[in-house]
Design a protein around this motif. Structure first.
Motif, PDB file in Angstrom:
ATOM      1  N   GLY A  19      17.927  19.525   6.372  1.00  0.00           N
ATOM      2  CA  GLY A  19      17.154  19.805   5.113  1.00  0.00           C
ATOM      3  C   GLY A  19      18.214  20.770   4.071  1.00  0.00           C
ATOM      4  N   HIS A  20      17.289  20.800   2.881  1.00  0.00           N
ATOM      5  CA  HIS A  20      18.111  21.694   1.947  1.00  0.00           C
ATOM      6  C   HIS A  20      17.465  22.952   1.790  1.00  0.00           C
ATOM      7  CE1 HIS A  20      21.065  18.377   1.050  1.00  0.00           C
ATOM      8  NE2 HIS A  20      20.425  17.486   0.937  1.00  0.00           N
ATOM      9  N   GLY A  21      16.638  23.371   2.669  1.00  0.00           N
ATOM     10  CA  GLY A  21      15.911  24.693   2.870  1.00  0.00           C
ATOM     11  C   GLY A  21      14.650  24.314   3.333  1.00  0.00           C
ATOM     12  N   LEU A  22      13.475  25.001   2.960  1.00  0.00           N
ATOM     13  CA  LEU A  22      12.177  24.988   3.880  1.00  0.00           C
ATOM     14  C   LEU A  22      11.609  23.614   3.467  1.00  0.00           C
ATOM     15  CD1 LEU A  22      11.166  28.622   3.684  1.00  0.00           C
ATOM     16  CD2 LEU A  22      12.138  27.530   5.660  1.00  0.00           C
ATOM     17  N   LYS A  23      11.083  23.115   4.131  1.00  0.00           N
ATOM     18  CA  LYS A  23      10.137  21.969   4.189  1.00  0.00           C
ATOM     19  C   LYS A  23       8.737  22.466   3.975  1.00  0.00           C
ATOM     20  CE  LYS A  23      12.309  18.678   7.373  1.00  0.00           C
ATOM     21  NZ  LYS A  23      12.376  17.929   8.554  1.00  0.00           N
ATOM     22  N   PRO A  24       7.815  21.782   3.247  1.00  0.00           N
ATOM     23  CA  PRO A  24       6.550  22.306   2.885  1.00  0.00           C
ATOM     24  C   PRO A  24       5.798  22.567   4.189  1.00  0.00           C
ATOM     25  CG  PRO A  24       6.979  20.260   1.546  1.00  0.00           C
ATOM     26  CD  PRO A  24       8.080  20.503   2.599  1.00  0.00           C
TER      27      PRO A  24
ATOM     28  N   ARG B 198      25.131  28.673   2.418  1.00  0.00           N
ATOM     29  CA  ARG B 198      24.203  28.127   1.189  1.00  0.00           C
ATOM     30  C   ARG B 198      22.945  27.915   1.715  1.00  0.00           C
ATOM     31  NH1 ARG B 198      26.423  22.698  -0.427  1.00  0.00           N
ATOM     32  NH2 ARG B 198      28.100  23.769  -0.329  1.00  0.00           N
ATOM     33  N   LEU B 199      22.683  27.337   3.028  1.00  0.00           N
ATOM     34  CA  LEU B 199      21.473  27.242   3.485  1.00  0.00           C
ATOM     35  C   LEU B 199      20.591  28.568   3.631  1.00  0.00           C
ATOM     36  CD1 LEU B 199      19.088  25.032   4.534  1.00  0.00           C
ATOM     37  CD2 LEU B 199      20.130  25.089   6.818  1.00  0.00           C
ATOM     38  N   LYS B 200      21.593  29.215   4.405  1.00  0.00           N
ATOM     39  CA  LYS B 200      20.722  30.796   4.462  1.00  0.00           C
ATOM     40  C   LYS B 200      20.302  31.287   3.184  1.00  0.00           C
ATOM     41  CE  LYS B 200      23.170  32.524   8.478  1.00  0.00           C
ATOM     42  NZ  LYS B 200      23.715  33.598   9.280  1.00  0.00           N
ATOM     43  N   ARG B 201      21.196  31.197   2.216  1.00  0.00           N
ATOM     44  CA  ARG B 201      20.676  31.781   0.849  1.00  0.00           C
ATOM     45  C   ARG B 201      19.454  31.237   0.332  1.00  0.00           C
ATOM     46  NH1 ARG B 201      25.442  31.672  -2.355  1.00  0.00           N
ATOM     47  NH2 ARG B 201      26.262  31.145  -0.514  1.00  0.00           N
ATOM     48  N   ARG B 202      19.477  29.780   0.362  1.00  0.00           N
ATOM     49  CA  ARG B 202      18.352  28.816  -0.169  1.00  0.00           C
ATOM     50  C   ARG B 202      16.933  29.555   0.639  1.00  0.00           C
ATOM     51  NH1 ARG B 202      18.226  23.817  -2.821  1.00  0.00           N
ATOM     52  NH2 ARG B 202      15.806  23.875  -3.004  1.00  0.00           N
TER      53      ARG B 202
END
Ligand code: GDP
Length: 336
Positions: A160-165, A197-201
């Protein structure tokens, strides 16, 4: 004793230095005998199926907790509700005994209604807490088993590009009850840039949604520089991007735990390849700390119960003393 001193004495040894002996390096000492003293630790692992939870636990503790697990098919998955599976192993390292319980939640995220799986997990956490509180305040306090969930590794998909709902909702649902440690699963599927990038997001989203995650305490000012530096590095690497493997692979003439690709080997225990060792170090450093959030309230309840018990015991002692000095010789209570 400071953390640094403990590290020097071998209770906590820095895994990133040569000669490190961690729990995971002593497979022969994994045994199932009862532990007389030592500490107990309960780790919950939550995340969608297939993110590598059991592989990571196996890599961390060299213990296959689920040798006979049956993986359900897709149709079955939709029907499934979340289950709670607690497995306990006892591990000894340099005379330090650890009674490790891993609580897995197979089926998490598989069902259509995710709220159902939340309530099962939350009920489990609350239940263990209640049980502990009950035992702690009971009269027979010597043999209490502390099965409270001390820490929860929450696995985030690398795709994913970050957290999912679902990730946001779940972490928020439990963050006041247990220490949440977010980890990015299967980090070997991401380039270093993608990982960063993912960590920062993820950190931004954690902030945005006011999710409380576990923060390693700062090193105290009297700790040595090496320990302080390690703590800083650990803090800066959250959320840890990890790789797990159940296989030993030949790399540079050594057998290492890793994943084999046409272009080379991703080593699990190489800090340049992923954050596995950092996660393990954090786990060791954080040892012995109970659940942090809401601890105050529960501590107060415990203290009150203890005070009440003390008062009762004082009363009993007084009553016994009075009975003993009675002239009519009610001496049969003397040996109480
Ligand atoms: P769980 O359902 O979350 O417990 O996942 P498993 O540990 O059973 O792993 C699911 C699949 O992912 C297996 O085929 C593992 O070999 C693979 N896997 C586990 N960890 C990793 C990892 O770090 N990287 C990659 N690429 N695959 C992994």
């Amino acid at each position: 004793m400071s953390q640094a001193e403990k590290m020097k004495q071998g209770q906590f040894t820095n895994p990133e230095t040569p000669g490190y002996v961690g729990f995971a390096n002593l497979p022969n000492q994994v045994h199932r005998k009862s532990v007389k003293k030592g500490f107990e630790f309960t780790l919950m692992v939550v995340g969608e199926s297939g993110l590598g939870k059991s592989t990571l636990i196996n890599s961390l503790f060299l213990t296959d907790l689920y040798p006979e697990r049956i993986i359900p098919g897709a149709a079955e998955k939709i029907e499934r509700t979340v289950q709670i599976e607690a497995s306990t192993v006892e591990i000894e390292e340099r005379g330090v005994k650890l009674r490790l319980t891993v609580v897995d939640t197979p089926g998490y995220g598989d069902a259509i209604n995710s709220q159902d799986c939340f309530s099962t997990i939350i009920a489990y956490i609350d239940d263990q807490f209640e049980r502990y509180l009950h035992d702690e305040s009971g009269l027979n306090r010597r043999h209490i088993v502390d099965n409270r969930v001390h820490c929860c590794f929450y696995f985030i998909s690398p795709l994913g590009h970050g957290l999912k709902p679902l990730d946001v909702q779940f972490m928020k649902a439990i963050h006041n009850k247990v220490n949440v440690v977010p980890v990015i699963a299967k980090a070997d599927t991401l380039t270093l840039r993608e990982r960063e990038r993912l960590k920062r997001r993820i950190l931004d989203e954690i902030d945005e949604h006011s999710i409380k995650i576990y923060h390693l305490p700062d090193a105290e000012s009297d700790e040595d520089e090496e320990f302080k530096e390690q703590t800083r590095t650990l803090k800066a690497s959250i959320p840890f991007a990890v790789v797990g493997s159940n296989q030993q692979i030949e790399a540079k003439g050594k057998k290492v735990r890793g994943r084999l690709y046409p272009w080379g080997v991703v080593e699990v225990e190489n800090p340049e390849h992923n954050d596995f060792l950092k996660l393990r170090t954090m786990l060791m450093q954080g040892q012995g700390q109970g659940p942090e959030p809401e601890e105050m309230d529960k501590d107060m309840i415990l203290q009150e119960k203890e005070a009440e018990l003390r008062r009762m015991q004082e009363m009993i002692t007084k009553m016994q003393a009075q009975m003993q000095i009675k002239p009519d010789g009610a001496g049969d209570v003397q040996h109480v």
